[in-house]
Design a protein around this motif. Structure first.
Motif, short mmCIF file in Angstrom:
data_model
loop_
_atom_site.label_atom_id
_atom_site.label_comp_id
_atom_site.label_asym_id
_atom_site.label_seq_id
_atom_site.Cartn_x
_atom_site.Cartn_y
_atom_site.Cartn_z
N PHE A 84 0.82 -1.20 0.00
CA PHE A 84 0.00 0.00 0.00
C PHE A 84 0.87 1.26 0.00
O PHE A 84 0.50 2.26 -0.63
CB PHE A 84 -0.92 0.00 1.22
CG PHE A 84 -1.80 1.22 1.29
CD1 PHE A 84 -2.92 1.33 0.48
CD2 PHE A 84 -1.49 2.26 2.14
CE1 PHE A 84 -3.72 2.45 0.54
CE2 PHE A 84 -2.28 3.39 2.21
CZ PHE A 84 -3.41 3.48 1.39
N LEU A 88 0.62 4.25 -2.66
CA LEU A 88 0.45 5.65 -2.27
C LEU A 88 1.54 6.53 -2.86
O LEU A 88 1.27 7.65 -3.34
CB LEU A 88 0.43 5.75 -0.75
CG LEU A 88 0.25 7.15 -0.15
CD1 LEU A 88 -1.09 7.75 -0.59
CD2 LEU A 88 0.32 7.10 1.37
N TYR A 91 0.88 7.02 -6.55
CA TYR A 91 -0.25 7.93 -6.74
C TYR A 91 0.18 9.39 -6.54
O TYR A 91 -0.18 10.27 -7.34
CB TYR A 91 -1.36 7.57 -5.75
CG TYR A 91 -2.49 8.57 -5.70
CD1 TYR A 91 -3.46 8.60 -6.69
CD2 TYR A 91 -2.58 9.49 -4.66
CE1 TYR A 91 -4.50 9.53 -6.65
CE2 TYR A 91 -3.61 10.41 -4.60
CZ TYR A 91 -4.56 10.42 -5.60
OH TYR A 91 -5.57 11.35 -5.55
N ILE A 92 0.98 9.64 -5.51
CA ILE A 92 1.45 11.01 -5.25
C ILE A 92 2.36 11.49 -6.38
O ILE A 92 2.29 12.64 -6.82
CB ILE A 92 2.16 11.07 -3.89
CG1 ILE A 92 1.15 10.82 -2.77
CG2 ILE A 92 2.83 12.42 -3.68
CD1 ILE A 92 1.77 10.75 -1.39
N ALA A 185 -7.42 10.81 -2.98
CA ALA A 185 -6.55 11.30 -1.90
C ALA A 185 -7.21 11.22 -0.53
O ALA A 185 -6.58 10.79 0.44
CB ALA A 185 -6.09 12.72 -2.22
N LEU A 188 -6.89 7.36 0.41
CA LEU A 188 -5.61 6.68 0.57
C LEU A 188 -4.86 7.13 1.82
O LEU A 188 -4.26 6.31 2.52
CB LEU A 188 -4.74 6.91 -0.67
CG LEU A 188 -5.27 6.29 -1.97
CD1 LEU A 188 -4.34 6.63 -3.12
CD2 LEU A 188 -5.41 4.78 -1.83
N LEU A 189 -4.87 8.42 2.10
CA LEU A 189 -4.12 8.91 3.27
C LEU A 189 -4.69 8.39 4.59
O LEU A 189 -3.93 7.92 5.45
CB LEU A 189 -4.08 10.44 3.25
CG LEU A 189 -3.26 11.05 2.10
CD1 LEU A 189 -3.30 12.57 2.17
CD2 LEU A 189 -1.82 10.56 2.16
N ARG A 191 -6.29 5.68 4.96
CA ARG A 191 -6.11 4.23 4.94
C ARG A 191 -4.74 3.84 5.49
O ARG A 191 -4.59 2.82 6.15
CB ARG A 191 -6.27 3.73 3.50
CG ARG A 191 -6.73 2.29 3.35
CD ARG A 191 -5.60 1.33 3.40
NE ARG A 191 -5.99 0.01 2.93
CZ ARG A 191 -5.19 -1.04 2.98
NH1 ARG A 191 -3.98 -0.94 3.48
NH2 ARG A 191 -5.60 -2.21 2.54
N LEU A 192 -3.72 4.65 5.23
CA LEU A 192 -2.40 4.39 5.77
C LEU A 192 -2.41 4.46 7.29
O LEU A 192 -1.78 3.65 7.97
CB LEU A 192 -1.39 5.38 5.19
CG LEU A 192 0.06 5.23 5.65
CD1 LEU A 192 0.60 3.86 5.26
CD2 LEU A 192 0.93 6.33 5.08
#
Length: 498
Positions: A84, A88, A91-92, A185, A188-189, A191-192
């Motif tokens: 993951f 991420l 994606y960034i 966004a 995902l953030l 989720r981390l």
């Protein structure tokens, strides 16, 4: 066919799962000490040539490149976190590169976007396979499952629009695809954070409170829809023309609901001088006052109930994470994006090769692609899998700070933890180790105490015999409980009565 603990997860039997017996099984399954082949609903890449029954895992008898260790819950959990993080980061990189590219090349399909798309397809395939492996009910018990499903929907929407935009060379469609991708966004953030702090009470309660908030919001929208319909009909003129559209009225009601703007109350007089303001004011009282009061009370009650049963909730989530991590589908042995290649190449071979040869091809591919990971896991488990970290913790080093702590009000309590346990406690720990087979894997705490105290080796006069000092070879082979009963028989009933 589900195991008893999987049935307990589906039925949310949190008290049962929080019991010590269940937690011991969950902990051993999580670490890979107990291995078994679970039952799956749908297999993307089935390879059931060798089904493993419930048994204890011996790392010293297993090969170094043991592909089954990739689907151990603890190992898989660590690998999923790294996967993951890679997703991420990609994606960034895609979004940051787009933001710094100005001109005609802003919508160009770059190498960053290509790598992200390929990797994300593999990650999404892994997520879909997880849902099919244990079913929707078990999968959604995971804390971050709703975030994963949301990202899957966002990615497939982006992918479809992006492919259409590139095929038609339409800049507007490509821009829409990137706009949809930017919506990932907020998913995902958080989720981390859910991954790194999965047992934090805040995240556990947040998931439950979001469910209650969603339910109450949907119920409120359903009930307040009658106000929207009534105001829409009031906005019709004598000739049947519509003075205000449904969207405009809904916007006014939404501003009143959140307490942002009260212009809807003023404009409601344009619909009817009396009925319009009456409906709007009634909606403001019910929506902005009563609804918020009920919402705060409901969320407070939810958090209070979870906080009172914090231990059971955390252990339930740990059981969910453990059994959701036990996989039988061979697709999970491949890391993204290699799982896509495995599905495209090995699945057709499934219909050509026999079960034995397909199993050989599958394990060969898994071992070649995951050789470094398997080697690291094998070396680690051979040294630490069966070692009790609590009993084999290093001794506490004394420093000037610890010496200063001895002058405190509770300084005498530290002496309890530095004193060796009595001989009777060591004997009982030895018996338990014999039953559980612990001495086969580590010669740690009990033997260290014996060596330090040097008491059991010279305890012949006291009638206590060690495992290696027994005069009878038959007694020497007995386990702890049998050896204790044998000593009682040797002492005789007269000694027992005394």
């Amino acid at each position: 066919m589900l195991t008893a603990l999987e049935v307990a997860i589906v039925s949310e039997s949190k008290s049962f799962l929080s019991s010590s017996a269940c937690q011991k099984i969950v902990e051993n399954v999580y670490r890979g000490r107990i291995i078994y082949t679970p039952t799956s609903f749908i297999d993307f890449l089935p390879d059931h040539y060798k089904n493993r029954g419930i048994s204890l895992y011996d790392p010293r008898k297993a090969p170094y490149l043991n592909q089954y260790r990739l689907i151990v819950p603890r190992t898989r959990n660590i690998l999923e976190v790294f996967q993951f993080i890679v997703l991420l980061v990609l994606y960034i990189l895609v979004m940051v590169y787009k933001a710094h590219t100005i001109g005609p090349s802003h919508l160009k399909f770059t190498i960053y976007e290509l790598v992200f798309t390929i990797y994300a397809i593999g990650w999404v395939l892994d997520e879909i396979a997880s849902v099919c492996e244990h079913g929707w009910t078990v999968h959604t018990e995971n804390l971050w499952s709703f975030l994963d499903i949301t990202f899957v929907a966002i990615f497939w929407t982006y992918f479809g629009i992006r492919v259409h935009g590139l095929a038609t060379d339409d800049g507007g469609t490509s821009k829409l695809a990137l706009d949809v991708l930017s919506m990932a966004a907020p998913v995902l953030l958080p989720r981390l954070a859910f991954c790194l702090m999965s047992e934090n009470m805040l995240f556990i309660s947040l998931r439950a409170m979001i469910a209650d908030f969603t339910f109450l919001t949907v119920l409120a929208v359903w009930c307040f829809g009658g106000f929207l319909i009534a105001l829409r009909w009031l906005s019709e003129t004598q000739d049947g023309y519509i003075a205000h559209s449904v969207i405009t009225i809904a916007k006014w009601m939404l501003w009143i609901w959140f307490g942002l703007d009260g212009s809807g109350i003023q404009r409601s007089a344009e619909m009817h001088w009396f009925l319009g303001p009456t409906l709007m004011i009634t909606f403001a009282f019910l929506g902005n006052t009563l609804f918020l009061t009920i919402l705060v009370a409901m969320l407070s009650n939810t958090y209070t109930n979870l906080a009172q049963n914090a231990t059971a909730e955390i252990q339930f989530r740990r059981a969910v994470l453990t059994f959701e991590g036990v996989k039988s589908d061979a697709i999970f042995a491949y890391r993204p994006p290699f799982n896509v290649l495995a599905l495209l190449i090995l699945l057709p071979l499934k219909w050509v090769l026999t079960a034995r040869w397909f199993h050989k091809v599958n394990i060969t591919a898994v071992r070649v692609l995951n050789a470094p990971i398997l080697l690291i896991v094998s070396i680690y488990e051979r040294r630490y899998l069966w070692r009790r970290s609590r009993l084999l913790s290093p001794p506490r080093k004394h420093s000037w700070l610890t010496m200063w702590e001895r002058f405190g009000a509770h300084g005498d309590l530290q002496a309890v933890f530095e004193t060796d346990p009595p001989q009777s406690v060591i004997d009982e720990m030895d018996d338990v180790d014999d039953v559980l087979g612990g001495d086969e894997w580590d010669n740690g705490y009990v033997n260290a105490l014996r060596a330090r105290r040097d008491s059991r080796a010279n305890s012949v006069a006291s009638g206590v015999w060690g495992r290696n000092m027994s005069r009878d070879p038959v007694i020497r082979r007995m386990n702890g409980f049998r050896r204790r009963s044998t000593r009682d028989e040797m002492t005789g009933p007269d000694v027992a009565e005394v």
